[in-house]
Design a protein around this motif. Structure first.
Motif: not given
Ligand code: ZN
Length: 534
Positions: A163-168, A215-217, A272-275
């Motif tokens: 859902i966040h483009g920089d968290e693939p 990008t995240r957005m 799913f996310h990362t960070g």
């Molecule tokens: Zn995220």
């Protein structure tokens, strides 16, 4: 730094006027849009209050860990940080430094892989797009089930990636998981059983435009995980209770996933996310300060669902920051308009947010190790969709499936049947429960002292009787419906006698439904003929 100067001036004027009470707090941009350069910024937060203030002002927080927050900010928000007295430093510009993402599967290869899987496994897959992103990319969902595309008495489950483009990394885990289910089907009994008995939906790439840009957005500069309806401002209740969708004016990706979710009856879900490395669970926001626990009515269940995942992922389970690798969303930091809160509050779907890696985009060479850490966790979490109580709710006269509301005594959260089939699935921890099933125009039914184990869901089907059912339950025609009539119907149902009139609903058989009808009539006189009622 003109804005900085202005804010000082405003503050000075407010103080001169005898206080700042009338001045609304300056806010960051919340969900966005953030246009122009967006910076990824590290902000030391010396106290819980300092962290809570960032959340309250609706800075775009990506994570908080070890007394520092990582936020995505445009220039005016950096000036607001200055005005509020925070120090900060830029790590990178959003979209820069995302070269490693090129080694992962991007939109084109995700599209090709899903098409290839659908072609190779046509009997157990169906590939669909739920719609398009801002820039016209398809939002693919692969359904995996024994009869894909056919509504059955099965719980529905979904995984959503990126859902966040920089968290693939989530996309990669979804692709691995698809491969595991498809290649394991017919080979591994556990997986065959899961696919045969679950309606599984996997949407690996919800923000393809952000993914392509690194990008995240999304392409409009909006954080999609802040852009769902906000409770209680945008909506106040559940779709099953008639709350409208409120999709108008939202980002295309959000609208598509809202419509898709609302057209189904998902029971369990994760995105799913990362960070960071943890499973966080609703609520992300419930009117308490950021950093404070905001439990749902299903808090104990959510903790166990989150642990169920984390326990199988050793680095997560052994987290030095989060006990058992889990946290309530708000207890970590509150966010407004998140997907998981909307799923729970609006769709009665239990969704958690899974942060897969402290490193935002680990090198592609680390992907096999991440898959090792998440394979069993993803399976175990999916299997939880079969816990609790389940059943079919039908009209006692016609057998037609009903749109019904199922509640558990002592718990405010309802679930609803899928009206296409009439099946409901109420996830519950092992225990003893009383549930009530209601549908408009029908007598409710309550089932007491149901035992739920850690095994497959306890099955409770309910045939609800219409309020206006024109029954004559006065079997012996003595002018009242009482214990004698009940006994006559029971005798007939057991084959001990066949008195005329025991087939209360006139469906050709004297069975449990007739017993229920005559008991209800004896207790309420609802189904006695008009002449027999007072
Ligand atoms: Zn995220």
């Amino acid at each position: 730094m003109i804005r900085f100067f202005q804010s000082i001036t405003v503050l000075a004027l407010a103080l001169a006027a005898g206080g700042a009470a009338a001045e609304p707090p300056r806010m960051a941009l919340g969900a966005g849009p953030r246009t122009g350069d967006v910076y990824v910024v590290e902000v030391p937060v010396s106290s819980a209050d300092a962290a809570a203030e960032l959340a309250r002002r609706e800075f775009n927080i990506a994570s908080i860990r070890e007394n520092r927050a990582e936020i995505y900010a445009v220039r005016e928000e950096l000036e607001l940080l200055d005005a509020l007295g925070y120090s900060w430093h830029v790590i990178r510009r959003d979209g820069d430094g995302t070269k490693a993402l090129g080694e992962y599967n991007g939109y084109a290869s995700v599209t090709a892989m899903l098409a290839a899987y659908a072609q190779a496994y046509p009997a157990i897959t169906r590939l669909e797009s739920v719609g398009q992103s801002v820039e016209g990319r398809e939002l693919w969902v692969l359904y995996i089930s024994d009869n894909p595309g056919i509504e059955e008495d099965e719980p529905e489950f979904k995984y959503i990636g990126t859902i966040h483009g920089d968290e693939p990394l989530g996309t990669e885990m979804c692709l691995h998981f698809i491969d595991l289910l498809l290649t394991g089907y017919g080979q591994i009994p556990r997986i065959t059983d899961l696919v045969d008995n679950t309606s599984i939906a996997i949407l690996p790439l919800l923000n393809p435009d952000g993914r392509e840009a690194g990008t995240r957005m999304n392409a409009n500069g909006v954080d999609l995980n802040r852009a769902f309806p906000r409770y209680p401002f945008d909506y106040t209740g559940n779709q099953g209770d008639g709350e409208p969708l409120q999709a108008a004016g939202r980002q295309p990706e959000v609208v598509r996933v809202m419509e898709w979710t609302a057209a189904n009856r998902f029971v369990l879900s994760a995105n799913f996310h990362t960070g960071a490395l943890l499973v966080n669970y609703p609520y992300d926001e419930d009117g308490v300060p950021s950093g404070a626990d905001a439990p749902t009515p299903d808090d104990a269940l959510f903790q166990e669902l989150a642990r169920r995942y984390a326990r199988e992922n050793l680095p997560m389970w052994n987290s030095p920051y989060f006990a058992d690798g889990i946290s309530n969303g708000s207890a970590w930091y509150s966010i407004f308009g998140s997907m998981q809160d909307w799923n729970y509050r609006y769709m009665a779907c239990n969704e958690v947010t899974i942060e897969l890696s402290n490193t935002k985009w680990p090198p592609a060479g680390a992907l096999p190790a991440f898959w090792d850490d998440n394979r069993e966790a993803m399976l175990r979490y999916l299997e939880a969709v079969h816990l609790g109580v389940r059943g079919l709710v039908t009209d006692a006269l016609t057998g037609q499936p009903l749109d019904a509301r199922v509640t558990v005594q002592g718990n405010a959260q309802p679930v609803f049947t899928d009206p296409d089939v009439g099946d409901y699935h109420r996830t519950l921890l092992p225990g003893v429960y009383t549930i009530t099933i209601r549908a408009n125009g029908y007598y409710p039914q309550t089932f007491i002292n149901l035992i739920v184990t850690s095994g497959p869901a306890t099955r409770i089907d309910a045939a609800l009787i219409p309020l206006d059912a024109p029954f004559d339950a006065d079997v012996n025609n003595d002018g009242e419906v009482n214990a004698i009539d009940v006994q006559l119907v029971i005798n007939a149902a057991l084959g001990l006698s066949v008195p005329a009139g025991a087939d209360i609903n006139a469906d050709g058989a004297v069975d449990a439904i007739d017993i229920q009808l005559v008991i209800n009539a004896a207790l309420t006189r609802s189904y006695a003929p008009a002449t027999a009622q007072e």
